[in-house]
Design a protein around this motif. Structure first.
Motif, PDB file in Angstrom:
ATOM      1  N   GLU A  65      -1.103  -6.726   3.187  1.00  0.00           N
ATOM      2  CA  GLU A  65      -1.211  -7.446   4.464  1.00  0.00           C
ATOM      3  C   GLU A  65      -2.566  -8.121   4.593  1.00  0.00           C
ATOM      4  O   GLU A  65      -2.653  -9.289   5.005  1.00  0.00           O
ATOM      5  CB  GLU A  65      -1.007  -6.470   5.622  1.00  0.00           C
ATOM      6  CG  GLU A  65       0.414  -5.981   5.777  1.00  0.00           C
ATOM      7  CD  GLU A  65       0.532  -4.887   6.837  1.00  0.00           C
ATOM      8  OE1 GLU A  65      -0.500  -4.504   7.418  1.00  0.00           O
ATOM      9  OE2 GLU A  65       1.660  -4.434   7.062  1.00  0.00           O
ATOM     10  N   GLU A  66      -3.628  -7.422   4.221  1.00  0.00           N
ATOM     11  CA  GLU A  66      -4.965  -8.021   4.297  1.00  0.00           C
ATOM     12  C   GLU A  66      -5.099  -9.192   3.327  1.00  0.00           C
ATOM     13  O   GLU A  66      -5.715 -10.206   3.646  1.00  0.00           O
ATOM     14  CB  GLU A  66      -6.027  -6.968   4.003  1.00  0.00           C
ATOM     15  CG  GLU A  66      -6.168  -5.932   5.093  1.00  0.00           C
ATOM     16  CD  GLU A  66      -7.156  -4.841   4.724  1.00  0.00           C
ATOM     17  OE1 GLU A  66      -7.758  -4.916   3.622  1.00  0.00           O
ATOM     18  OE2 GLU A  66      -7.329  -3.912   5.531  1.00  0.00           O
ATOM     19  N   TYR A  67      -4.500  -9.045   2.157  1.00  0.00           N
ATOM     20  CA  TYR A  67      -4.567 -10.115   1.166  1.00  0.00           C
ATOM     21  C   TYR A  67      -3.850 -11.363   1.670  1.00  0.00           C
ATOM     22  O   TYR A  67      -4.377 -12.479   1.599  1.00  0.00           O
ATOM     23  CB  TYR A  67      -3.951  -9.638  -0.156  1.00  0.00           C
ATOM     24  CG  TYR A  67      -3.890 -10.691  -1.215  1.00  0.00           C
ATOM     25  CD1 TYR A  67      -5.035 -11.090  -1.877  1.00  0.00           C
ATOM     26  CD2 TYR A  67      -2.674 -11.283  -1.553  1.00  0.00           C
ATOM     27  CE1 TYR A  67      -4.983 -12.062  -2.865  1.00  0.00           C
ATOM     28  CE2 TYR A  67      -2.609 -12.253  -2.526  1.00  0.00           C
ATOM     29  CZ  TYR A  67      -3.763 -12.646  -3.182  1.00  0.00           C
ATOM     30  OH  TYR A  67      -3.707 -13.611  -4.146  1.00  0.00           O
ATOM     31  N   HIS A  68      -2.639 -11.189   2.212  1.00  0.00           N
ATOM     32  CA  HIS A  68      -1.895 -12.333   2.740  1.00  0.00           C
ATOM     33  C   HIS A  68      -2.601 -12.953   3.937  1.00  0.00           C
ATOM     34  O   HIS A  68      -2.645 -14.170   4.072  1.00  0.00           O
ATOM     35  CB  HIS A  68      -0.472 -11.917   3.130  1.00  0.00           C
ATOM     36  CG  HIS A  68       0.395 -11.608   1.956  1.00  0.00           C
ATOM     37  ND1 HIS A  68       0.653 -12.489   0.944  1.00  0.00           N
ATOM     38  CD2 HIS A  68       1.066 -10.474   1.622  1.00  0.00           C
ATOM     39  CE1 HIS A  68       1.436 -11.943   0.040  1.00  0.00           C
ATOM     40  NE2 HIS A  68       1.694 -10.697   0.423  1.00  0.00           N
ATOM     41  N   TYR A  69      -3.177 -12.127   4.775  1.00  0.00           N
ATOM     42  CA  TYR A  69      -3.877 -12.638   5.957  1.00  0.00           C
ATOM     43  C   TYR A  69      -5.111 -13.427   5.539  1.00  0.00           C
ATOM     44  O   TYR A  69      -5.401 -14.476   6.090  1.00  0.00           O
ATOM     45  CB  TYR A  69      -4.267 -11.481   6.872  1.00  0.00           C
ATOM     46  CG  TYR A  69      -5.019 -11.925   8.100  1.00  0.00           C
ATOM     47  CD1 TYR A  69      -4.373 -12.625   9.113  1.00  0.00           C
ATOM     48  CD2 TYR A  69      -6.371 -11.657   8.242  1.00  0.00           C
ATOM     49  CE1 TYR A  69      -5.055 -13.044  10.227  1.00  0.00           C
ATOM     50  CE2 TYR A  69      -7.066 -12.067   9.350  1.00  0.00           C
ATOM     51  CZ  TYR A  69      -6.409 -12.758  10.345  1.00  0.00           C
ATOM     52  OH  TYR A  69      -7.092 -13.177  11.451  1.00  0.00           O
ATOM     53  N   SER A  70      -5.831 -12.944   4.533  1.00  0.00           N
ATOM     54  CA  SER A  70      -7.041 -13.649   4.098  1.00  0.00           C
ATOM     55  C   SER A  70      -6.679 -15.000   3.471  1.00  0.00           C
ATOM     56  O   SER A  70      -7.393 -15.975   3.650  1.00  0.00           O
ATOM     57  CB  SER A  70      -7.844 -12.809   3.110  1.00  0.00           C
ATOM     58  OG  SER A  70      -7.111 -12.622   1.917  1.00  0.00           O
ATOM     59  N   ASN A  71      -5.548 -15.086   2.750  1.00  0.00           N
ATOM     60  CA  ASN A  71      -5.120 -16.362   2.162  1.00  0.00           C
ATOM     61  C   ASN A  71      -4.731 -17.354   3.243  1.00  0.00           C
ATOM     62  O   ASN A  71      -5.029 -18.542   3.149  1.00  0.00           O
ATOM     63  CB  ASN A  71      -3.943 -16.149   1.210  1.00  0.00           C
ATOM     64  CG  ASN A  71      -4.390 -15.542  -0.098  1.00  0.00           C
ATOM     65  OD1 ASN A  71      -5.566 -15.567  -0.414  1.00  0.00           O
ATOM     66  ND2 ASN A  71      -3.442 -14.984  -0.834  1.00  0.00           N
ATOM     67  N   GLU A  72      -4.058 -16.893   4.295  1.00  0.00           N
ATOM     68  CA  GLU A  72      -3.673 -17.787   5.383  1.00  0.00           C
ATOM     69  C   GLU A  72      -4.894 -18.311   6.109  1.00  0.00           C
ATOM     70  O   GLU A  72      -4.980 -19.484   6.454  1.00  0.00           O
ATOM     71  CB  GLU A  72      -2.770 -17.050   6.376  1.00  0.00           C
ATOM     72  CG  GLU A  72      -1.386 -16.747   5.835  1.00  0.00           C
ATOM     73  CD  GLU A  72      -0.568 -15.914   6.804  1.00  0.00           C
ATOM     74  OE1 GLU A  72      -1.068 -15.630   7.908  1.00  0.00           O
ATOM     75  OE2 GLU A  72       0.552 -15.540   6.444  1.00  0.00           O
ATOM     76  N   ARG A  73      -5.867 -17.448   6.319  1.00  0.00           N
ATOM     77  CA  ARG A  73      -7.056 -17.851   7.054  1.00  0.00           C
ATOM     78  C   ARG A  73      -7.829 -18.910   6.275  1.00  0.00           C
ATOM     79  O   ARG A  73      -8.291 -19.888   6.850  1.00  0.00           O
ATOM     80  CB  ARG A  73      -7.928 -16.626   7.311  1.00  0.00           C
ATOM     81  CG  ARG A  73      -9.070 -16.921   8.249  1.00  0.00           C
ATOM     82  CD  ARG A  73      -9.856 -15.693   8.605  1.00  0.00           C
ATOM     83  NE  ARG A  73     -10.318 -15.035   7.391  1.00  0.00           N
ATOM     84  CZ  ARG A  73     -10.582 -13.748   7.295  1.00  0.00           C
ATOM     85  NH1 ARG A  73     -10.420 -12.968   8.322  1.00  0.00           N
ATOM     86  NH2 ARG A  73     -11.003 -13.231   6.162  1.00  0.00           N
ATOM     87  N   THR A  74      -7.966 -18.772   4.977  1.00  0.00           N
ATOM     88  CA  THR A  74      -8.701 -19.773   4.199  1.00  0.00           C
ATOM     89  C   THR A  74      -7.942 -21.094   4.170  1.00  0.00           C
ATOM     90  O   THR A  74      -8.549 -22.156   4.168  1.00  0.00           O
ATOM     91  CB  THR A  74      -8.946 -19.276   2.749  1.00  0.00           C
ATOM     92  OG1 THR A  74      -7.713 -18.926   2.159  1.00  0.00           O
ATOM     93  CG2 THR A  74      -9.880 -18.083   2.759  1.00  0.00           C
TER      94      THR A  74
END
Length: 83
Positions: free
Chosen positions: A69-78
């Motif tokens: 979840e953190e990995y997917h969230y960080s990709n969306e934010r960038t």
């Protein structure tokens, strides 16, 4: 006058000053050791921090899901920051 400090004298002093030892035990109270006796979550978090444990305990599967979840969230934010 010289006082002979024999075993009897030491035992008498120990009996005489026994009431002072009770207060020291009260000062060194370290809290509950049984997790069931810790009522609130904040108490459990504090005790876990003192002991160096993680609370609440997580399984490896829960850690993996949280990491994804953190990995997917960080990709969306960038992605949104680039536009």
């Amino acid at each position: 006058m010289e006082i002979k400090r024999t075993r009897d004298w030491r035992n008498a002093q120990k009996r005489r000053n026994k009431s002072r030892d009770v207060h020291k035990a009260l000062l060194t109270f370290r809290g509950e050791k049984n997790w069931k006796m810790l009522y609130t979550r904040s108490d459990k978090l504090l005790r876990a921090a003192q002991l160096g444990h993680e609370y609440p305990r997580m399984t490896n599967q829960q850690r993996a899901l949280r990491g994804l979840e953190e990995y997917h969230y960080s990709n969306e934010r960038t992605f949104y920051m680039q536009s």
